[in-house]
Design an enzyme around this catalytic site. Structure first.
Site, mmCIF file in Angstrom:
data_model
loop_
_atom_site.group_PDB
_atom_site.id
_atom_site.type_symbol
_atom_site.label_atom_id
_atom_site.label_comp_id
_atom_site.label_asym_id
_atom_site.label_seq_id
_atom_site.Cartn_x
_atom_site.Cartn_y
_atom_site.Cartn_z
ATOM 1 N N ASP A 213 60.005 -16.863 40.704
ATOM 2 C CA ASP A 213 61.423 -16.868 40.377
ATOM 3 C C ASP A 213 62.173 -15.812 41.194
ATOM 4 O O ASP A 213 63.297 -15.441 40.876
ATOM 5 C CB ASP A 213 61.680 -16.688 38.871
ATOM 6 C CG ASP A 213 61.184 -15.345 38.339
ATOM 7 O OD1 ASP A 213 60.751 -14.495 39.145
ATOM 8 O OD2 ASP A 213 61.228 -15.150 37.114
ATOM 9 N N ASP A 240 52.733 -9.515 32.177
ATOM 10 C CA ASP A 240 51.496 -9.598 31.397
ATOM 11 C C ASP A 240 50.442 -8.588 31.851
ATOM 12 O O ASP A 240 49.317 -8.593 31.367
ATOM 13 C CB ASP A 240 50.925 -11.022 31.429
ATOM 14 C CG ASP A 240 50.136 -11.338 30.161
ATOM 15 O OD1 ASP A 240 50.341 -10.623 29.153
ATOM 16 O OD2 ASP A 240 49.317 -12.269 30.174
ATOM 17 N N GLU A 261 65.507 -7.671 26.175
ATOM 18 C CA GLU A 261 65.607 -8.758 27.161
ATOM 19 C C GLU A 261 66.496 -9.892 26.664
ATOM 20 O O GLU A 261 67.241 -10.496 27.432
ATOM 21 C CB GLU A 261 64.211 -9.282 27.519
ATOM 22 C CG GLU A 261 63.335 -8.262 28.247
ATOM 23 C CD GLU A 261 63.980 -7.688 29.509
ATOM 24 O OE1 GLU A 261 64.731 -8.416 30.189
ATOM 25 O OE2 GLU A 261 63.739 -6.495 29.803
HETATM 26 ZN ZN LIG Z 1 67.430 -4.802 30.799
HETATM 27 ZN ZN LIG Z 2 60.319 -13.834 36.030
#
Ligand SMILES: [Zn+2]
Ligand SMILES: [Zn+2]
Ligand SMILES: [Ca+2]
Ligand SMILES: [Ca+2]
Length: 586
Positions: A213, A240, A261
């Site tokens: 991404d 991870d 987030e």
């Molecule tokens: Zn942030």
């Molecule tokens: Zn990502």
């Protein structure tokens, strides 16, 4: 659907944010005393060495990645006015001294574990935050896009493969729901867990390194997670390679990072207010939105109409108020059992009733309730309750019978089973108490003057034949305790007997030595009972910095004596100590 995630893929997502570069090498260069000296004198020791060390380049890349520089300059000297102004911008946003030089505080700040989203979005969007303005208040920023509707769907599309989260998909789901609820309870948003094959609006995944991404992760530490703003799809990724934890044990607290987030996934940028959850760096376990975060989300989606509902409350049907018939813990404290579950929701049990305990001590609004409201099918007095942090399952014991719940408010997965049948090697007509021990995460059962250690993952001998052992190995504990629980808030294990409690010190492996000494009165030190004000007792003489005005502010959650060892040292150190001491203890 103007902002449907499908409309923004690949290069456009890539364009949204740039790569975060490892700055460890830069740190290395700067810890060299000679170069350090030059830095402090305002010289530029790296200019000639940029090619070989890459340190200076990495600093530039950090500042570029997080939005402090528009593009990579070809030849920007460390001492140039432009560089000074860029570094000052960074220092101002982070709230550290604005020296304009790469001093130690600045370098340390660049090495803090943090969110991968840029701090200053204005270089790209040309609005919302002007780094050079002298803003009167430190506060939230808005990225500029919002979801076009208030009912959003979410789904975890890729679960963690880390040991500590493996096989805990259900707990991770529940944690994400909890984190999203933190935003919805302060806004008009609602979130629905998309369970089928349908695409969800907010997709959540655990990824490592380059995951296609345009924003590769970087191994353990540094960048912990990132999320895309609504116009780029709201996708939320967790690195991870981090030591994620959901149980209050050492590691990076997943819930805290998730709440942060999701703020981005809903349209918030970073806040330069250190108290805010949307501040860029990780500050340990912090899961409740602060005023600044609430102001931000309300600006985007409006206020929530009905406030003060809790996660559990919104997930259950309206239950009758039992306050008038339940015993009053303040006037007559005694409990049958206590437990904190996999999401750190903590409960006291007595007779048919259950009290949820809040983080700052005290009883949660809306409690007591019937135990059966939270654990369907449980009627009458229970003996002990414990949640296994590895499976997230809650065990409820009554006499020689046991019930097992995968999560609160759902039907039990084991009903009225016998202890001997479910826990091989534990032969007892009843238990006094059960808890996981914060020190090693294992489960301990207590009865009379004996105890057992339970390791569910050991299939053939979950209880070693050396047990039961004498409770005397838990130095300072009385026998026949009423209840026991690990409290994630302090990272310590507590034992209750009658109206008093004991705090256990994992390192000395004995009851904590403190002022006032243990056992202490629960009503004074834990439940904030109006009838048992500290002011009226002799205890205030024992509390440091306590005068007659502020001593009622002290309780078990902020007792200056209660500093947890594991909260104050680095995770890896705590882990190795843990491993080492484990050989000798209990
Ligand atoms: Zn942030
Ligand atoms: Zn990502
Ligand atoms: Ca990382
Ligand atoms: Ca009990």
């Amino acid at each position: 659907m103007q902002w449907h995630p499908d409309l923004f893929q690949g290069d456009e997502k890539k364009a949204a944010e740039k790569k975060f570069i490892d700055i460890a090498a830069a740190k290395e260069v700067l810890t060299d005393p000679e170069k350090r000296q030059k830095f402090d004198n305002g010289e530029d020791p790296l200019d000639a060495e940029a090619q070989s060390h890459g340190g200076y380049t990495l600093i530039i890349k950090y500042l570029n990645q997080f939005g402090y520089m528009d593009k990579m300059p070809k030849n920007m000297s460390m001492t140039s006015p432009q560089m000074k102004s860029v570094v000052t911008d960074f220092q101002r946003f982070m709230g550290i001294e604005e020296t304009g030089t790469l001093d130690k505080k600045t370098m340390d700040m660049m090495n803090e574990p943090r969110c991968g989203v840029a701090d200053n979005l204005s270089l790209r969007t040309n609005r919302h935050y002007n780094m050079n303005s002298n803003r009167r208040h430190r506060r939230y920023t808005l990225q500029g896009s919002v979801w076009p509707k208030k009912n959003l769907t979410w789904k975890v599309t890729q679960y963690s493969t880390r040991d500590q989260l493996r096989g805990k998909d259900r707990e991770v789901d529940r944690l994400m729901e909890y984190a999203l609820h933190e935003w919805s309870k302060n806004s008009g948003l609602t979130f629905v867990h998309e369970k089928g094959d349908k695409k969800a609006m907010i997709e959540i995944g655990f990824k490592v390194k380059d995951h296609r991404d345009g924003n590769p992760f970087d191994g353990p530490g540094k960048t912990l997670a990132h999320a895309f703003f609504p116009q780029f799809g709201g996708t939320t990724h967790f690195d991870d390679h981090e030591q994620w934890t959901i149980s209050g044990r050492p590691g990076v607290d997943l819930l805290s990072v998730a709440v942060h987030e999701f703020g981005h996934a809903l349209g918030l940028g970073h806040s330069d207010n250190k108290d805010s959850l949307m501040y860029p760096t990780y500050a340990g376990k912090r899961t409740q939105l602060k005023k600044d975060d609430i102001n931000g989300i309300e600006m985007l989606y409006g206020k929530r109409q009905q406030k003060d509902t809790t996660f559990l409350d919104t997930n259950e049907r309206q239950k009758p108020n039992v306050k008038s018939v339940a015993p009053d813990l303040c006037s007559d404290f005694r409990i049958d059992a206590a437990d904190c579950n996999a999401l750190d929701e903590c409960f006291f049990f007595r007779d048919d009733y259950i009290w949820r305990i809040s983080d700052d001590t005290g009883i949660y609004p809306g409690y007591p309730k019937m135990i059966s409201d939270i654990f369907p099918g449980i009627k009458g007095k229970v003996d002990s309750v414990v949640t296994d942090q590895n499976s997230g399952r809650t065990y409820i014991f009554k006499k020689n019978k046991v019930w097992v719940f995968n999560e609160p408010m759902k039907k039990a997965v084991r009903v009225d089973d016998t202890i001997e049948n479910l826990i091989r090697g534990l032969e007892t007509p009843y238990l006094d108490a059960a808890t996981r021990w914060g020190f090693n995460g294992k489960i301990y059962f207590f009865r009379g003057d004996e105890y057992w250690r339970y390791e569910p993952e050991r299939v053939s001998y979950p209880i070693n034949r050396r047990y039961p052992k004498s409770i005397q190995s838990w130095k300072g504990l009385p026998d026949k305790v009423d209840a026991a629980m690990f409290w994630p808030k302090t990272g310590k294990t507590y034992f209750f007997k009658g109206s008093q409690y004991y705090r256990f010190n994992d390192i000395s492996s004995s009851v904590d030595r403190a002022n006032p000494p243990f056992p202490r009165d629960v009503t004074k030190w834990w439940l904030k009972c109006k009838t048992a004000r500290l002011e009226d007792s002799n205890d205030i003489n024992e509390i440091p910095e306590c005068d007659h005005k502020n001593c009622n502010n002290y309780n078990e959650s902020n007792d200056p004596n209660a500093k947890s060892f594991f909260r104050s040292v680095s995770n890896s150190f705590a882990k190795s100590v843990n491993k080492f001491l484990n050989l000798f203890k209990h």
